[in-house]
Scaffold this motif. Sequence first.
Motif, PDB file in Angstrom:
ATOM      1  N   GLY A  62      -7.011  -1.586  16.394  1.00 49.25           N
ATOM      2  CA  GLY A  62      -7.316  -0.511  15.458  1.00 49.25           C
ATOM      3  C   GLY A  62      -6.496  -0.588  14.188  1.00 49.25           C
ATOM      4  O   GLY A  62      -5.379  -1.102  14.176  1.00 49.25           O
ATOM      5  N   VAL A  63      -7.084  -0.075  13.120  1.00 55.88           N
ATOM      6  CA  VAL A  63      -6.401   0.023  11.833  1.00 55.88           C
ATOM      7  C   VAL A  63      -6.563   1.465  11.366  1.00 55.88           C
ATOM      8  O   VAL A  63      -7.666   2.005  11.373  1.00 55.88           O
ATOM      9  CB  VAL A  63      -7.013  -0.934  10.788  1.00 55.88           C
ATOM     10  CG1 VAL A  63      -6.353  -0.749   9.438  1.00 55.88           C
ATOM     11  CG2 VAL A  63      -6.908  -2.368  11.260  1.00 55.88           C
ATOM     12  N   ALA A  64      -5.459   2.091  10.977  1.00 62.72           N
ATOM     13  CA  ALA A  64      -5.503   3.481  10.513  1.00 62.72           C
ATOM     14  C   ALA A  64      -5.047   3.552   9.062  1.00 62.72           C
ATOM     15  O   ALA A  64      -4.125   2.849   8.652  1.00 62.72           O
ATOM     16  CB  ALA A  64      -4.611   4.354  11.388  1.00 62.72           C
ATOM     17  N   HIS A  65      -5.725   4.396   8.308  1.00 62.77           N
ATOM     18  CA  HIS A  65      -5.372   4.630   6.904  1.00 62.77           C
ATOM     19  C   HIS A  65      -5.054   6.106   6.731  1.00 62.77           C
ATOM     20  O   HIS A  65      -5.789   6.969   7.233  1.00 62.77           O
ATOM     21  CB  HIS A  65      -6.536   4.260   5.978  1.00 62.77           C
ATOM     22  CG  HIS A  65      -6.892   2.825   6.033  1.00 62.77           C
ATOM     23  ND1 HIS A  65      -6.198   1.865   5.340  1.00 62.77           N
ATOM     24  CD2 HIS A  65      -7.867   2.186   6.709  1.00 62.77           C
ATOM     25  CE1 HIS A  65      -6.732   0.686   5.592  1.00 62.77           C
ATOM     26  NE2 HIS A  65      -7.748   0.848   6.421  1.00 62.77           N
ATOM     27  N   ASP A  66      -3.982   6.387   6.001  1.00 58.37           N
ATOM     28  CA  ASP A  66      -3.615   7.765   5.701  1.00 58.37           C
ATOM     29  C   ASP A  66      -4.539   8.270   4.594  1.00 58.37           C
ATOM     30  O   ASP A  66      -4.544   7.751   3.485  1.00 58.37           O
ATOM     31  CB  ASP A  66      -2.155   7.825   5.247  1.00 58.37           C
ATOM     32  CG  ASP A  66      -1.642   9.248   5.104  1.00 58.37           C
ATOM     33  OD1 ASP A  66      -2.432  10.144   4.742  1.00 58.37           O
ATOM     34  OD2 ASP A  66      -0.433   9.458   5.333  1.00 58.37           O
ATOM     35  N   VAL A  67      -5.351   9.280   4.918  1.00 56.53           N
ATOM     36  CA  VAL A  67      -6.318   9.840   3.964  1.00 56.53           C
ATOM     37  C   VAL A  67      -5.996  11.316   3.696  1.00 56.53           C
ATOM     38  O   VAL A  67      -6.878  12.087   3.319  1.00 56.53           O
ATOM     39  CB  VAL A  67      -7.771   9.671   4.468  1.00 56.53           C
ATOM     40  CG1 VAL A  67      -8.161   8.206   4.542  1.00 56.53           C
ATOM     41  CG2 VAL A  67      -7.966  10.357   5.817  1.00 56.53           C
ATOM     42  N   THR A  68      -4.730  11.684   3.863  1.00 59.40           N
ATOM     43  CA  THR A  68      -4.327  13.086   3.757  1.00 59.40           C
ATOM     44  C   THR A  68      -4.707  13.702   2.421  1.00 59.40           C
ATOM     45  O   THR A  68      -5.309  14.782   2.380  1.00 59.40           O
ATOM     46  CB  THR A  68      -2.814  13.232   4.003  1.00 59.40           C
ATOM     47  OG1 THR A  68      -2.508  12.689   5.291  1.00 59.40           O
ATOM     48  CG2 THR A  68      -2.370  14.683   3.934  1.00 59.40           C
ATOM     49  N   GLU A  69      -4.360  13.061   1.323  1.00 59.09           N
ATOM     50  CA  GLU A  69      -4.621  13.645   0.012  1.00 59.09           C
ATOM     51  C   GLU A  69      -6.122  13.834  -0.215  1.00 59.09           C
ATOM     52  O   GLU A  69      -6.565  14.890  -0.686  1.00 59.09           O
ATOM     53  CB  GLU A  69      -4.010  12.792  -1.112  1.00 59.09           C
ATOM     54  CG  GLU A  69      -2.496  12.903  -1.208  1.00 59.09           C
ATOM     55  CD  GLU A  69      -1.740  12.140  -0.121  1.00 59.09           C
ATOM     56  OE1 GLU A  69      -2.323  11.212   0.496  1.00 59.09           O
ATOM     57  OE2 GLU A  69      -0.574  12.485   0.130  1.00 59.09           O
ATOM     58  N   ALA A  70      -6.921  12.842   0.127  1.00 58.11           N
ATOM     59  CA  ALA A  70      -8.376  12.946  -0.048  1.00 58.11           C
ATOM     60  C   ALA A  70      -8.939  14.052   0.843  1.00 58.11           C
ATOM     61  O   ALA A  70      -9.786  14.841   0.419  1.00 58.11           O
ATOM     62  CB  ALA A  70      -9.047  11.615   0.259  1.00 58.11           C
TER      63      ALA A  70
END
Length: 191
Positions: A62-70
């Motif tokens: 798995g690959v996770a991306h931080d998308v908090t701001e969006a």
Amino acid sequence: WRRIIHPEDAARILAESIAGEARLETFDLEGRYRNANGEWRWLHSTSSPRRDAQGRHIGFIGVAHDVTEAKEGELSLRDREAQLSAFINQSTAGFAQVDLRGQFTLVNDRFCEIAGWSREELMEMRMLDITHPEDRDRNRPLFERAVHEGTPYTHEKRYVRKDGSIVWVNNSVSVIRRKTPGEFPQGVVDL
């Protein structure tokens, strides 16, 4: 990783993860996770099956991306849209929006009362359909100028209600501009 899922997201994420793993196909998850500092962050992850040289499934990567701001921006926009919608629906002024052809796309309850048509009926109509026939020739060029040049206008005209009665209205019309490249206005607001 399951211990750091936000409690409000845990049941959904776990169910989606189990279903994705059972299909042995790539799947996406999105939710809030606690980082090492104890902060909740929105992550969008993609998990893909891993296979050995014989093609047997041996796990997932798995690959996770931080998308908090969006995500926070999206949620804030939803809140503002809900507030605007509530304001429009509670307004004592009639409010309607039409597309560039004059087709109704949004009306509040007060506009329905003034115009004498239901919301469902208006959504199948154009602005000129309810405009009194004697006022259409004066209304049409104002509307076309607003669409092509973005020019707002105010004018008085008559609506013909479903029961055939006439109501005089004072319209204040403005163009809504979208930031879509190559396009000018997307709709016209008719108050």
